[in-house]
Design an enzyme around this catalytic site. Structure first.
Site, PDB file in Angstrom:
ATOM      1  N   SER A 125       1.040  -0.930   0.233  1.00 23.64           N
ATOM      2  CA  SER A 125       0.378  -0.499  -0.200  1.00 23.64           C
ATOM      3  C   SER A 125       0.261   1.161   0.299  1.00 23.64           C
ATOM      4  CB  SER A 125      -0.860   0.045   1.220  1.00 23.64           C
ATOM      5  OG  SER A 125      -1.186   1.097   1.099  1.00 23.64           O
ATOM      6  N   TYR A 150      -2.047  -0.643  10.669  1.00 25.16           N
ATOM      7  CA  TYR A 150      -2.629  -1.555   9.468  1.00 25.16           C
ATOM      8  C   TYR A 150      -0.954  -1.530   8.506  1.00 25.16           C
ATOM      9  CZ  TYR A 150      -3.963  -1.603   4.592  1.00 25.16           C
ATOM     10  OH  TYR A 150      -4.186  -2.234   3.652  1.00 25.16           O
ATOM     11  N   LYS A 154       1.558  -3.793   6.218  1.00 21.93           N
ATOM     12  CA  LYS A 154       2.022  -3.571   5.003  1.00 21.93           C
ATOM     13  C   LYS A 154       4.192  -3.302   5.002  1.00 21.93           C
ATOM     14  CE  LYS A 154      -1.890  -4.321   3.608  1.00 21.93           C
ATOM     15  NZ  LYS A 154      -2.139  -5.741   2.519  1.00 21.93           N
TER      16      LYS A 154
HETATM   17  P1  NAD Z   1     -11.006  -6.655   1.108  1.00 22.39           P
HETATM   18  O1  NAD Z   1     -11.598  -7.505   2.508  1.00 22.39           O
HETATM   19  O2  NAD Z   1     -12.455  -6.742   0.013  1.00 22.39           O
HETATM   20  O3  NAD Z   1     -10.132  -8.673   0.944  1.00 22.39           O
HETATM   21  C1  NAD Z   1     -10.076  -8.754   2.238  1.00 22.39           C
HETATM   22  C2  NAD Z   1      -9.755 -10.665   1.532  1.00 22.39           C
HETATM   23  O4  NAD Z   1      -8.511 -11.586   2.787  1.00 22.39           O
HETATM   24  C3  NAD Z   1     -11.376 -10.663   1.883  1.00 22.39           C
HETATM   25  O5  NAD Z   1     -12.121 -11.602   1.074  1.00 22.39           O
HETATM   26  C4  NAD Z   1     -11.272 -11.315   3.510  1.00 22.39           C
HETATM   27  O6  NAD Z   1     -12.210 -12.154   3.454  1.00 22.39           O
HETATM   28  C5  NAD Z   1      -9.598 -12.325   3.560  1.00 22.39           C
HETATM   29  N1  NAD Z   1      -8.971 -12.466   4.395  1.00 22.39           N
HETATM   30  C6  NAD Z   1      -8.645 -11.926   5.267  1.00 22.39           C
HETATM   31  N2  NAD Z   1      -8.233 -12.501   6.819  1.00 22.39           N
HETATM   32  C7  NAD Z   1      -8.216 -13.598   6.277  1.00 22.39           C
HETATM   33  C8  NAD Z   1      -7.422 -14.600   6.650  1.00 22.39           C
HETATM   34  N3  NAD Z   1      -6.750 -14.964   7.696  1.00 22.39           N
HETATM   35  N4  NAD Z   1      -7.628 -16.146   6.021  1.00 22.39           N
HETATM   36  C9  NAD Z   1      -8.634 -15.568   4.885  1.00 22.39           C
HETATM   37  N5  NAD Z   1      -8.694 -15.079   4.041  1.00 22.39           N
HETATM   38  C10 NAD Z   1      -8.892 -13.800   4.687  1.00 22.39           C
HETATM   39  O7  NAD Z   1      -9.965  -6.081   1.041  1.00 22.39           O
HETATM   40  P2  NAD Z   1      -9.646  -5.503  -0.569  1.00 22.39           P
HETATM   41  O8  NAD Z   1      -9.837  -4.088  -0.406  1.00 22.39           O
HETATM   42  O9  NAD Z   1      -9.656  -6.184  -1.935  1.00 22.39           O
HETATM   43  O10 NAD Z   1      -7.658  -5.659  -0.565  1.00 22.39           O
HETATM   44  C11 NAD Z   1      -6.536  -6.517  -0.689  1.00 22.39           C
HETATM   45  C12 NAD Z   1      -5.684  -6.523  -0.254  1.00 22.39           C
HETATM   46  O11 NAD Z   1      -4.906  -5.147  -0.643  1.00 22.39           O
HETATM   47  C13 NAD Z   1      -5.416  -6.585   1.736  1.00 22.39           C
HETATM   48  O12 NAD Z   1      -4.033  -6.809   1.406  1.00 22.39           O
HETATM   49  C14 NAD Z   1      -5.395  -4.661   1.370  1.00 22.39           C
HETATM   50  O13 NAD Z   1      -4.751  -4.254   2.457  1.00 22.39           O
HETATM   51  C15 NAD Z   1      -4.303  -4.452   0.385  1.00 22.39           C
HETATM   52  N6  NAD Z   1      -4.996  -2.623   0.241  1.00 22.39           N
HETATM   53  C16 NAD Z   1      -5.803  -2.081  -0.432  1.00 22.39           C
HETATM   54  C17 NAD Z   1      -6.240  -1.113  -0.701  1.00 22.39           C
HETATM   55  C18 NAD Z   1      -7.559   0.127  -0.614  1.00 22.39           C
HETATM   56  O14 NAD Z   1      -8.223   0.660  -0.397  1.00 22.39           O
HETATM   57  N7  NAD Z   1      -8.948  -1.337  -0.666  1.00 22.39           N
HETATM   58  C19 NAD Z   1      -5.365  -0.761  -0.236  1.00 22.39           C
HETATM   59  C20 NAD Z   1      -4.005  -0.903  -0.122  1.00 22.39           C
HETATM   60  C21 NAD Z   1      -4.198  -2.065   0.060  1.00 22.39           C
END
Ligand code: NAD
Ligand code: UDP
Length: 343
Positions: A125, A150, A154
């Site tokens: 991120s 958080y 990362k």
């Molecule tokens: P999201 O919450 O929609 O998707 C994450 C998925 O991981 C979910 O389906 C959740 O059920 C699953 N999950 C969480 N912990 C788990 C575990 N211990 N075991 C199995 N499954 C698990 O989030 P997203 O927006 O799709 O983000 C995906 C990744 O990208 C994350 O790592 C997030 O930190 C990173 N990210 C997101 C953003 C954003 O703004 N959306 C920005 C930067 C980085």
């Protein structure tokens, strides 16, 4: 045909990437514990692509269940999305975030090592750039001055992956630093719709446009930005999905750890997002100015040139596309709209 394990594949970014992988000749299997998603999303991926794929209701914390997945599937590489991502919650529950994100990743890496799978794309991120870097952010700037647990997970996972690649040249990883993903698949079948009151801007605007929340609070109108409101680099989730496939293709041809920003390189203010949404949807979004939100930076956006030069990837969608597709997804969730589309 290569098989990609997608952790968190039912989530917002993971589901769009699953679609892109399936449409680009990859086989996938999904691991998700559905703590922030629904199995119905996996059906929607099938509906969009016409392709079936195995999925496992498995928590990365559960080492035995994870080992079972690696026994059943012959995996060539992993794209690792699974993680908790709510900044405010991470401040309240730091141990939950360190265990889920860091221990979950360590469990995954151990299973990968034991099964000879040493290629990984990781969801990092822009938050790892912290408070002190000048904008636009470039990949070679110092990281780690994070402001919440958080963000620290990362930065820690990035370091773990670099150390792993340093220790063994058979390991190869891509650290992808996302900026602000919004939008949805143009089909309207997958997108972002968090439970409860949203923290992020676009899901909050959706609730106001739907009429379930009365108005948007704009956090700060006295920042040193173009109109006083906060500026971010919003990127369409489908552009991000394409970026993952490009990164994965490159991963099979590289050694060591590489890092790429996935952003558009353009900053948009909160007021610009609101105005663009109103134009695209035809729906007014009442707002009021509120105090700055603790921990928010005034402005940041990506220098996106490295991904263009080395991966051949560049964002294609505009802010108007992002607003239109976000709204289309929300409208499609209402049964009457779905019936109209079906006819
Ligand atoms: P999201 O919450 O929609 O998707 C994450 C998925 O991981 C979910 O389906 C959740 O059920 C699953 N999950 C969480 N912990 C788990 C575990 N211990 N075991 C199995 N499954 C698990 O989030 P997203 O927006 O799709 O983000 C995906 C990744 O990208 C994350 O790592 C997030 O930190 C990173 N990210 C997101 C953003 C954003 O703004 N959306 C920005 C930067 C980085
Ligand atoms: N924001 C806002 N009102 C909201 C949510 C967000 O004004 O209800 C602003 C926030 O201050 C920031 C921008 O919108 O300037 C993007 O915030 P978001 O939480 O979506 O992403 P962040 O960049 O903080 O991760």
């Amino acid at each position: 045909m290569k098989t990609i394990l997608v952790t968190g594949g039912a989530g917002f970014i993971g589901s769009h990437t699953c679609v892109e992988l399936l449409q680009n000749g990859y086989r996938i299997c999904v691991v998700d514990n559905f703590c922030n998603s629904s199995p119905a999303t996996l059906d929607a991926i099938h509906e969009i692509t016409g392709k079936y794929f195995p999925s496992y209701n498995c928590d990365l914390i559960d080492e035995k269940a994870l080992a079972q997945v690696f026994q059943e599937e012959k995996i060539d590489a992993v794209i690792h999305f699974a993680g908790l991502k709510a900044v405010g919650e991470s401040v309240q529950k730091p141990t939950l975030y360190y265990r889920n994100n860091v221990t979950g990743t360590l469990n995954l890496l151990e299973q990968m090592e034991q099964n000879g799978v040493r290629r990984l794309v990781f969801s990092s991120s822009a938050t790892v750039y912290g408070e002190n870097n000048p904008i636009p952010y470039k990949e070679d700037m110092p990281t780690g001055q994070t402001t919440n647990p958080y963000g620290t997970t990362k930065a820690m996972i990035e370091q773990i992956l670099r150390d792993l690649c340093q220790s063994d040249s058979r390991w190869s990883t891509m650290l992808l630093r996302y900026f602000n993903p919004i939008g949805a698949h143009p089909s309207g079948l997958i997108g972002e719709d968090p439970n409860g009151i949203p923290n992020n801007l676009m899901p909050y605007i959706m609730r106001v446009a739907q009429g379930t929340l009365p108005y948007l609070n704009i956090f700060g109108n006295d920042y040193p930005t173009k109109d006083g409101t906060g500026v971010r680099d919003y990127i369409h989730v489908c552009d991000l999905a394409v970026g993952h496939v490009k990164a994965l293709n490159a991963l099979f041809a590289q050694e060591g750890a590489s890092v790429y920003n996935l952003g558009t390189g353009q900053g948009s203010s909160v007021l610009e997002v609101v105005k663009t949404f109103e134009q695209e949807s035809g729906v007014p979004v009442p707002y009021q100015f509120a105090p700055r939100r603790a921990g928010d930076l005034p402005e940041y956006f990506a220098d996106a040139s490295k991904a263009m030069q080395e991966l051949g990837w560049q964002a294609q969608f505009t802010l108007a596309d992002m607003c239109r597709d976000s709204w289309n997804f929300i409208k499609m969730k209402s049964p009457s709209e779905r019936e109209l589309v079906a006819k």
